[in-house]
Design a protein around this motif. Sequence first.
Motif: not given
Length: 525
Positions: A124-130, A158-165
């Motif tokens: 949903e938000a932020g810079r995210t890792t697995l 699902v990577v939501q808008p503004e989020a980074t995976l």
Amino acid sequence: MKHHQLLRLLPIYTCVLLIPVAAAANLETRLEPSESAPQYELEDYRLQVVPGEEVATELPELPDVSQYSRDAVEQQLAQRPENAPRVSVQRIGEIPALGDFVDQGRAREWVIRQYSHPKAILVEAGRTTLDDVYRQVGNPRYMERSDDGSYTVRLPLVVQPEATLVIRDETLRLSEERGAFMANDGWLFVIDSTITGWREKANGPATFIRKSEFRPFFVSWGGSETFVLGSTFQHLGYNQSKSYGFTVAQYSEYDNKRLQRSAPEAWLVESTFSGIYYGFYCYEAENVAIVNNVYHDNIVYGIDPHDYSSHLLIAGNEVYGTREKHGIIISREVNDSWIINNHSYENGLSGIVLDRQSRRNVVAKNLVHDNQGDGIGLYESPDNLLWENRLMNNLRNGIRVRNSTNVRVYNNVAALNGTYGVLGQVKDLSATDRNFEEDYYHQAVSMTIVGGNLAANASGPLASDNPQYLELYDVNMRFPRSDVGIHFEGLLGTYQTEIFDALLNGRHAVRLTPNPVSNNGNAGG
């Protein structure tokens, strides 16, 4: 020495004039989509000899491929904010990135596979890792980490808008049985990783069985940006809309009236794509760079940009072993793009195809050989440039130009192909299932052929039906496969003596055009 023996020994300098698009318009009838192209008989044509000094050929300025590098991808990632990750599991019904997969009865697929109301994992938000996803989901029914460190996802991710995976140095398996797939609606970076469609019952990859059989897939939507570097995508996709394997697509017109998303963009760099239904597919995408990848043993197409995409760069890729159709194809108004320095071979049909009104593209410096169709095919696609391609040992033609006008063919080598080196073809497609409002075309062909070598092709170096114009210059046609030497058919055969006289006795330019039209609409003398 007999005349045909002389022709077998000497280079043929067919004077093809290099004429800009604006100038070419003076040689042919420009038509609206609803208009019919004029058709001509052999007696309607005239041959003109033009001094060779009028020919100008300049190397087109090619894009700088080096800008799509490992450092450049890392710079793109560095620009993403390092906000705290937030991940949740939610029902899929109200998620825009999943709308295509719950409409028109497709939700049943996920109800059956999840045994409940379908859910998805949302970044949903932020810079995210697995690892962030795994820890925040916290349920092995939805996501599991194996002893070897690989992850298995059992829901759509699902990577939501503004989020980074960010997936870096990881292995991610998408469960076929549970209906897993990936949808990017924000920013996705896949670096030095492997993403595989996974068949849990077999504890192995979800290899292709049949086109209707669900397999996990990846899709990146309008407004998103996707960066793939040094990674592998494999065993993905089946024959359902936006589920073809690796897809970059704008939302539907209906959805985008509400969402107002820009065209999706992507960089695919130094990666491998295999066992995928469509190795790459895009729809209304822009600024996509597919650079220095390997596409092998994909099912229907290797690389398939489609439908109103533009400003694409397809460069330095190795594309081979496509089972059913073409190695590289752009289709339905894919314009203003570059296909350069690719190696396309041993594909089920042609090596490279431009189709359905794809215009103003440059196809340059590609090596295309041993394909089961043409080397390069232009089908209903005018105003394109073919430059310094090598087309060898393809089952059909080296270059086929069908129902396409103002096609410029410069410095290409077409050798040892199964029919012609270059074929200009006028063909009636009315018996096909084509939508002629969406995919209009004209039964017309015109070409300018300059330089290069058309050697040892089974049916001859060159043929053309009923062209609006045909210009030749400095084309080497030595080493015909036939024992009788070079022999033209059709229109070129009618003027063969005059053509050879002009070419061999002064290296003049040769231009074939219909006679001027008189006031009563008939060709005049």
